[in-house]
Design an enzyme around this catalytic site. Sequence first.
Site, PDB file in Angstrom:
ATOM      1  N   ASP A  37       0.865  -1.194   0.000  1.00  0.00           N
ATOM      2  CA  ASP A  37       0.000   0.000   0.000  1.00  0.00           C
ATOM      3  C   ASP A  37       0.893   1.232   0.000  1.00  0.00           C
ATOM      4  OD1 ASP A  37      -3.272   0.127   0.980  1.00  0.00           O
ATOM      5  OD2 ASP A  37      -2.154   2.011   0.820  1.00  0.00           O
ATOM      6  N   ASP A  62       4.130   3.223  -3.990  1.00  0.00           N
ATOM      7  CA  ASP A  62       3.143   4.103  -4.618  1.00  0.00           C
ATOM      8  C   ASP A  62       2.895   3.606  -6.039  1.00  0.00           C
ATOM      9  OD1 ASP A  62       1.591   6.032  -5.706  1.00  0.00           O
ATOM     10  OD2 ASP A  62       2.952   7.712  -5.300  1.00  0.00           O
ATOM     11  N   ASN A  89      -5.832  -4.906  -6.128  1.00  0.00           N
ATOM     12  CA  ASN A  89      -6.988  -4.383  -5.394  1.00  0.00           C
ATOM     13  C   ASN A  89      -6.912  -2.881  -5.153  1.00  0.00           C
ATOM     14  OD1 ASN A  89      -9.241  -4.487  -3.263  1.00  0.00           O
ATOM     15  ND2 ASN A  89      -7.468  -3.803  -2.062  1.00  0.00           N
ATOM     16  N   TYR A 154     -13.285   6.543 -13.317  1.00  0.00           N
ATOM     17  CA  TYR A 154     -13.350   5.285 -12.565  1.00  0.00           C
ATOM     18  C   TYR A 154     -13.979   4.180 -13.422  1.00  0.00           C
ATOM     19  CZ  TYR A 154     -14.409   2.232  -8.536  1.00  0.00           C
ATOM     20  OH  TYR A 154     -14.487   1.190  -7.650  1.00  0.00           O
ATOM     21  N   GLU A 188     -19.585  -1.513   1.900  1.00  0.00           N
ATOM     22  CA  GLU A 188     -19.462  -0.459   2.916  1.00  0.00           C
ATOM     23  C   GLU A 188     -18.006  -0.359   3.360  1.00  0.00           C
ATOM     24  OE1 GLU A 188     -22.295  -0.587   6.104  1.00  0.00           O
ATOM     25  OE2 GLU A 188     -21.747   1.427   6.776  1.00  0.00           O
ATOM     26  N   THR A 189     -17.303   0.651   2.875  1.00  0.00           N
ATOM     27  CA  THR A 189     -15.894   0.880   3.198  1.00  0.00           C
ATOM     28  C   THR A 189     -15.683   2.397   3.266  1.00  0.00           C
ATOM     29  OG1 THR A 189     -14.977   1.174   0.965  1.00  0.00           O
ATOM     30  CG2 THR A 189     -15.277  -1.100   1.694  1.00  0.00           C
ATOM     31  N   PRO A 190     -14.500   2.849   3.698  1.00  0.00           N
ATOM     32  CA  PRO A 190     -14.261   4.301   3.712  1.00  0.00           C
ATOM     33  C   PRO A 190     -14.464   4.929   2.321  1.00  0.00           C
ATOM     34  CG  PRO A 190     -12.581   3.187   4.991  1.00  0.00           C
ATOM     35  CD  PRO A 190     -13.400   2.106   4.334  1.00  0.00           C
ATOM     36  N   MET A 191     -14.183   4.159   1.246  1.00  0.00           N
ATOM     37  CA  MET A 191     -14.343   4.703  -0.103  1.00  0.00           C
ATOM     38  C   MET A 191     -15.784   5.119  -0.376  1.00  0.00           C
ATOM     39  SD  MET A 191     -13.421   2.915  -3.760  1.00  0.00           S
ATOM     40  CE  MET A 191     -11.709   3.241  -4.046  1.00  0.00           C
TER      41      MET A 191
HETATM   42  N1  LIG Z   1     -16.031   0.066  -1.723  1.00  0.00           N
HETATM   43  C1  LIG Z   1     -16.775  -0.227  -2.778  1.00  0.00           C
HETATM   44  O1  LIG Z   1     -18.021  -0.091  -2.762  1.00  0.00           O
HETATM   45  C2  LIG Z   1     -16.145  -0.769  -4.030  1.00  0.00           C
HETATM   46  C3  LIG Z   1     -17.004  -1.127  -5.093  1.00  0.00           C
HETATM   47  C4  LIG Z   1     -16.446  -1.601  -6.257  1.00  0.00           C
HETATM   48  C5  LIG Z   1     -15.070  -1.756  -6.380  1.00  0.00           C
HETATM   49  N2  LIG Z   1     -14.268  -1.400  -5.327  1.00  0.00           N
HETATM   50  C6  LIG Z   1     -12.827  -1.551  -5.530  1.00  0.00           C
HETATM   51  O2  LIG Z   1     -12.269  -2.307  -4.481  1.00  0.00           O
HETATM   52  C7  LIG Z   1     -10.911  -1.913  -4.279  1.00  0.00           C
HETATM   53  C8  LIG Z   1     -10.668  -1.624  -2.803  1.00  0.00           C
HETATM   54  O3  LIG Z   1     -11.544  -0.568  -2.415  1.00  0.00           O
HETATM   55  P1  LIG Z   1     -11.877  -0.205  -0.894  1.00  0.00           P
HETATM   56  O4  LIG Z   1     -13.329   0.124  -0.840  1.00  0.00           O
HETATM   57  O5  LIG Z   1     -11.305  -1.211   0.033  1.00  0.00           O
HETATM   58  O6  LIG Z   1     -11.122   1.180  -0.800  1.00  0.00           O
HETATM   59  P2  LIG Z   1     -10.090   1.729   0.290  1.00  0.00           P
HETATM   60  O7  LIG Z   1      -9.978   3.183  -0.024  1.00  0.00           O
HETATM   61  O8  LIG Z   1     -10.488   1.306   1.660  1.00  0.00           O
HETATM   62  O9  LIG Z   1      -8.753   0.964  -0.121  1.00  0.00           O
HETATM   63  C9  LIG Z   1      -7.997   1.290  -1.241  1.00  0.00           C
HETATM   64  C10 LIG Z   1      -6.540   1.134  -0.863  1.00  0.00           C
HETATM   65  O10 LIG Z   1      -5.752   1.435  -2.021  1.00  0.00           O
HETATM   66  C11 LIG Z   1      -4.628   2.162  -1.579  1.00  0.00           C
HETATM   67  N3  LIG Z   1      -4.071   3.003  -2.628  1.00  0.00           N
HETATM   68  C12 LIG Z   1      -4.628   4.109  -3.183  1.00  0.00           C
HETATM   69  N4  LIG Z   1      -3.769   4.692  -4.029  1.00  0.00           N
HETATM   70  C13 LIG Z   1      -2.633   3.934  -4.011  1.00  0.00           C
HETATM   71  C14 LIG Z   1      -1.381   4.037  -4.660  1.00  0.00           C
HETATM   72  N5  LIG Z   1      -1.089   5.069  -5.458  1.00  0.00           N
HETATM   73  N6  LIG Z   1      -0.455   3.093  -4.413  1.00  0.00           N
HETATM   74  C15 LIG Z   1      -0.718   2.054  -3.573  1.00  0.00           C
HETATM   75  N7  LIG Z   1      -1.889   1.918  -2.919  1.00  0.00           N
HETATM   76  C16 LIG Z   1      -2.833   2.849  -3.131  1.00  0.00           C
HETATM   77  C17 LIG Z   1      -5.165   3.050  -0.453  1.00  0.00           C
HETATM   78  O11 LIG Z   1      -4.124   3.553   0.383  1.00  0.00           O
HETATM   79  C18 LIG Z   1      -6.127   2.109   0.244  1.00  0.00           C
HETATM   80  O12 LIG Z   1      -5.505   1.434   1.318  1.00  0.00           O
HETATM   81  C19 LIG Z   1     -10.683  -0.700  -5.186  1.00  0.00           C
HETATM   82  O13 LIG Z   1     -10.029  -1.105  -6.365  1.00  0.00           O
HETATM   83  C20 LIG Z   1     -12.087  -0.229  -5.489  1.00  0.00           C
HETATM   84  O14 LIG Z   1     -12.171   0.470  -6.706  1.00  0.00           O
HETATM   85  C21 LIG Z   1     -14.770  -0.907  -4.165  1.00  0.00           C
END
Ligand SMILES: NC(=O)c1ccc[n+]([C@@H]2O[C@H](COP(=O)([O-])OP(=O)(O)OC[C@H]3O[C@@H](n4cnc5c(N)ncnc54)[C@H](O)[C@@H]3O)[C@@H](O)[C@H]2O)c1
Length: 262
Positions: A37, A62, A89, A154, A188-191
């Site tokens: 991460d 990164d 992910n 996105y 349900e996540t911070p996103m």
């Molecule tokens: N939460 C949702 O409803 C949802 C729905 C569909 C898809 N997704 C996908 O699931 C995946 C995880 O999402 P989440 O909800 O856990 O989000 P999250 O924000 O909790 O986790 C994403 C992680 O990616 C890391 N990240 C971001 N930019 C980065 C970079 N430049 N280099 C390395 N790491 C980086 C962040 O630090 C974070 O820990 C994502 O690809 C998201 O698009 C999420």
Amino acid sequence: MTSADGEIALVTGAGGAIGTEICRALRAAGARIALADVDEASLEWTTAELGPGDDLASFAADLADDRQTAELPGRVREHFGGLDILVNNAGVREVLPLLDLTPEQWRRTLDIDLVASFTLARAAIPGMIAQGGGKIVNIASMAGLAAFRDRAAYSSAKAGLIMLTKVIAVECGDQGIRCNAVAPGVVETPMTSSFFHSAGMTASIRANTPMRRWCCPAEIAEPVVFLCGPQARFVNGTVIPVDGGWTAGYYGAELSPRPKEA
Ligand SMILES: NC(=O)c1ccc[n+]([C@@H]2O[C@H](COP(=O)([O-])OP(=O)(O)OC[C@H]3O[C@@H](n4cnc5c(N)ncnc54)[C@H](O)[C@@H]3O)[C@@H](O)[C@H]2O)c1
């Protein structure tokens, strides 16, 4: 013996909500986990959450930086002595009307959500082939299967990731590489935390989801473990929507109600 016994898995975005659960589930299936991460504090949090063990190792990187991204699989190999599973992910998301989205925001989203997955796969696959095979799971989104308002970058990135999944499967399947995608619905996540502060939004999610709910991160992790395991040994180049049926029915461009409806 568990389904990922002795395997080594690299999970990007491991500090996030879904990433943490993917790490937990793959570890429970017997894998050693390389957590990657950009956010070192979140990596520490996930490691503490998962509990100690030399079957876990953290890698700050990164994925917006091509060099750091390309080096990551090699760092994991150096530490664990191999790499069997790559879970792409990590992701970011801009929620903005098309005309407000800047080219910089567009490029950054594409870089992290799509280009990094290509770069990681490109760096990981030769070693996987040399060791007799490997598995790649890309975390896409239902927004890559259907167009959603305010998600131009996105949705485009996730649609590209789904096609990248298929191209890798077609090009590398005969060399023992299986590549599949999971396309979550609303988790349900911070996103997505802002969704849950809006009665209009939660009503819209329920209305669009045949199962009338959203899901938790563990419900995304379980299909990932399935795709990595022996029960999916002939599954290649596919996308599993994990969206409660949303994209099976109405392709709901209503995820972002217009402000007056929120
Ligand atoms: N939460 C949702 O409803 C949802 C729905 C569909 C898809 N997704 C996908 O699931 C995946 C995880 O999402 P989440 O909800 O856990 O989000 P999250 O924000 O909790 O986790 C994403 C992680 O990616 C890391 N990240 C971001 N930019 C980065 C970079 N430049 N280099 C390395 N790491 C980086 C962040 O630090 C974070 O820990 C994502 O690809 C998201 O698009 C999420």
